[in-house]
Design a protein around this motif. Structure first.
Motif, mmCIF file in Angstrom:
data_model
loop_
_atom_site.group_PDB
_atom_site.id
_atom_site.type_symbol
_atom_site.label_atom_id
_atom_site.label_comp_id
_atom_site.label_asym_id
_atom_site.label_seq_id
_atom_site.Cartn_x
_atom_site.Cartn_y
_atom_site.Cartn_z
ATOM 1 N N VAL A 167 6.380 6.772 -12.487
ATOM 2 C CA VAL A 167 7.241 7.114 -11.354
ATOM 3 C C VAL A 167 7.737 5.825 -10.701
ATOM 4 O O VAL A 167 6.943 4.918 -10.419
ATOM 5 N N ALA A 168 9.046 5.744 -10.480
ATOM 6 C CA ALA A 168 9.621 4.600 -9.769
ATOM 7 C C ALA A 168 9.699 4.930 -8.272
ATOM 8 O O ALA A 168 10.176 6.002 -7.892
ATOM 9 N N THR A 169 9.214 4.029 -7.442
ATOM 10 C CA THR A 169 9.208 4.260 -5.998
ATOM 11 C C THR A 169 10.069 3.213 -5.286
ATOM 12 O O THR A 169 9.927 2.009 -5.521
ATOM 13 N N ASP A 170 10.978 3.688 -4.448
ATOM 14 C CA ASP A 170 11.831 2.822 -3.637
ATOM 15 C C ASP A 170 11.183 2.644 -2.269
ATOM 16 O O ASP A 170 11.079 3.582 -1.483
ATOM 17 N N TRP A 171 10.710 1.437 -1.986
ATOM 18 C CA TRP A 171 10.046 1.146 -0.719
ATOM 19 C C TRP A 171 11.028 0.651 0.357
ATOM 20 O O TRP A 171 10.631 0.334 1.474
ATOM 21 N N GLY A 172 12.294 0.604 0.003
ATOM 22 C CA GLY A 172 13.300 0.137 0.942
ATOM 23 C C GLY A 172 13.496 -1.365 0.867
ATOM 24 O O GLY A 172 12.651 -2.107 0.358
ATOM 25 N N GLY A 173 14.628 -1.780 1.338
ATOM 26 C CA GLY A 173 14.926 -3.208 1.335
ATOM 27 C C GLY A 173 15.072 -3.788 -0.058
ATOM 28 O O GLY A 173 14.876 -4.992 -0.262
ATOM 29 N N GLY A 174 15.399 -2.940 -1.013
ATOM 30 C CA GLY A 174 15.577 -3.408 -2.390
ATOM 31 C C GLY A 174 14.276 -3.597 -3.151
ATOM 32 O O GLY A 174 14.280 -4.125 -4.266
ATOM 33 N N TYR A 175 13.159 -3.146 -2.570
ATOM 34 C CA TYR A 175 11.858 -3.346 -3.198
ATOM 35 C C TYR A 175 11.426 -2.059 -3.903
ATOM 36 O O TYR A 175 11.267 -1.010 -3.272
ATOM 37 N N TRP A 176 11.249 -2.143 -5.228
ATOM 38 C CA TRP A 176 10.845 -0.997 -6.038
ATOM 39 C C TRP A 176 9.556 -1.341 -6.785
ATOM 40 O O TRP A 176 9.310 -2.487 -7.137
ATOM 41 N N THR A 177 8.767 -0.307 -7.058
ATOM 42 C CA THR A 177 7.598 -0.474 -7.929
ATOM 43 C C THR A 177 7.471 0.729 -8.856
ATOM 44 O O THR A 177 7.997 1.812 -8.571
ATOM 45 N N TRP A 178 6.772 0.495 -9.961
ATOM 46 C CA TRP A 178 6.391 1.589 -10.852
ATOM 47 C C TRP A 178 4.935 1.919 -10.557
ATOM 48 O O TRP A 178 4.123 1.027 -10.300
#
Length: 277
Positions: A23-34
């Motif tokens: 799952v890809a998660t968008d934490w805001g501010g252009g910061y994403w993690t898997w």
């Protein structure tokens, strides 16, 4: 009635389950993690195994895995699967493979691919029972015996590959290559052409041709004409030579295309025995 042993390409099940659960998660501010829940992946893999066993009415299964650290084919062709080096792998893939080995007795052997283990087991008389290979890889048609490409359907198709069909499929792969696995085969020959060559026994025969016009008039060049033969290895070599290559080039491709049979593996030395025509 003999028991039915299902030989499963566990690399595929592990990869499919691990990739599907990321799952890809968008934490805001252009910061994403898997992120991925490994426990859910484990459940998904075993659900696929159980479904396979139910659909094929299997009595036992063997989960076969690839050694990720070393591969004997790289000694034959250093560029083998080099096209996959930059491909992202699922986050928990290595964990899932380790888990399958530790918790479900999955089989892995130094320098062997899972396909090789499938091929060895399928052709090993010491393993008694009716054996069915389950794998999405069409290369498994080079192994004589029962083969199912996709067991995760309500009515999976099980085909029986004869010794002759398996030998021919291997030579077709030698001619057409496999870009997925990073070996090229013979230049200019695709899957359909390779099949026609092997099924018809088409041999390329060289002859000298004298040019009768143009700026090169009078020069002699080597050309090739078609003939037929029962010697299918000679067919393969002749097409490589017609493409400006050699029998040694053909042999390299044939060896990496060869999924190991029981007779292709030295059990004592734990080493592949390179295919020789």
């Amino acid at each position: 009635m003999s028991k039915r042993i299902v030989l499963i390409d566990a690399d595929v099940y592990a990869y499919k389950a691990a990739a599907a659960m990321e799952v890809a998660t968008d934490w805001g501010g252009g910061y994403w993690t898997w992120h991925c829940d490994a426990t859910e992946v484990e459940k998904r893999v075993m659900s696929m195994v159980e479904e396979t066993m139910d659909n094929l009415n299997g009595d036992e299964y063997r989960l076969c895995l690839t050694d990720n650290d070393k591969n004997w084919r790289l000694d034959v062709l250093p560029t083998y699967k080099g096209n996959r080096a930059a491909t992202k792998k699922p986050l928990v893939l290595r964990h899932i493979k380790d888990w399958l080995i530790e918790e479900h007795d999955a089989i892995i052997r130094p320098r062997l691919e899972g396909d090789d283990i499938l091929g060895i087991f399928a052709t090993w008389d010491a393993i008694k029972g009716e054996k069915i290979i389950v794998s999405l890889d069409k290369d498994m048609k080079t192994i004589p015996g029962l083969y199912c490409r996709d067991a995760l359907t309500n009515k999976p198709e099980v085909m029986e590959i004869s010794e002759e069909e398996a030998a021919k499929w291997h030579l077709k792969q030698t001619l057409s290559g496999d870009t997925t696995d990073g070996y090229t085969g013979c230049p200019g020959i695709g899957v359909d052409t390779a099949a026609k060559i092997i099924e018809s026994g088409t041999l390329k025969v060289p002859y000298e041709h004298t040019l009768k016009r143009g700026p090169r008039k009078g020069e002699v060049e080597t050309r090739f004409k078609d003939d037929q033969t029962d010697d299918l290895w000679a067919c393969v070599v002749s097409h490589y030579e017609a493409a400006g290559l050699t029998e040694e080039d053909a042999l390299v491709q044939a060896r990496v295309a060869r999924i190991l049979h029981r007779d292709d593996y030295d059990m004592k030395q734990k080493e592949p025995i390179l295919w020789t025509p």
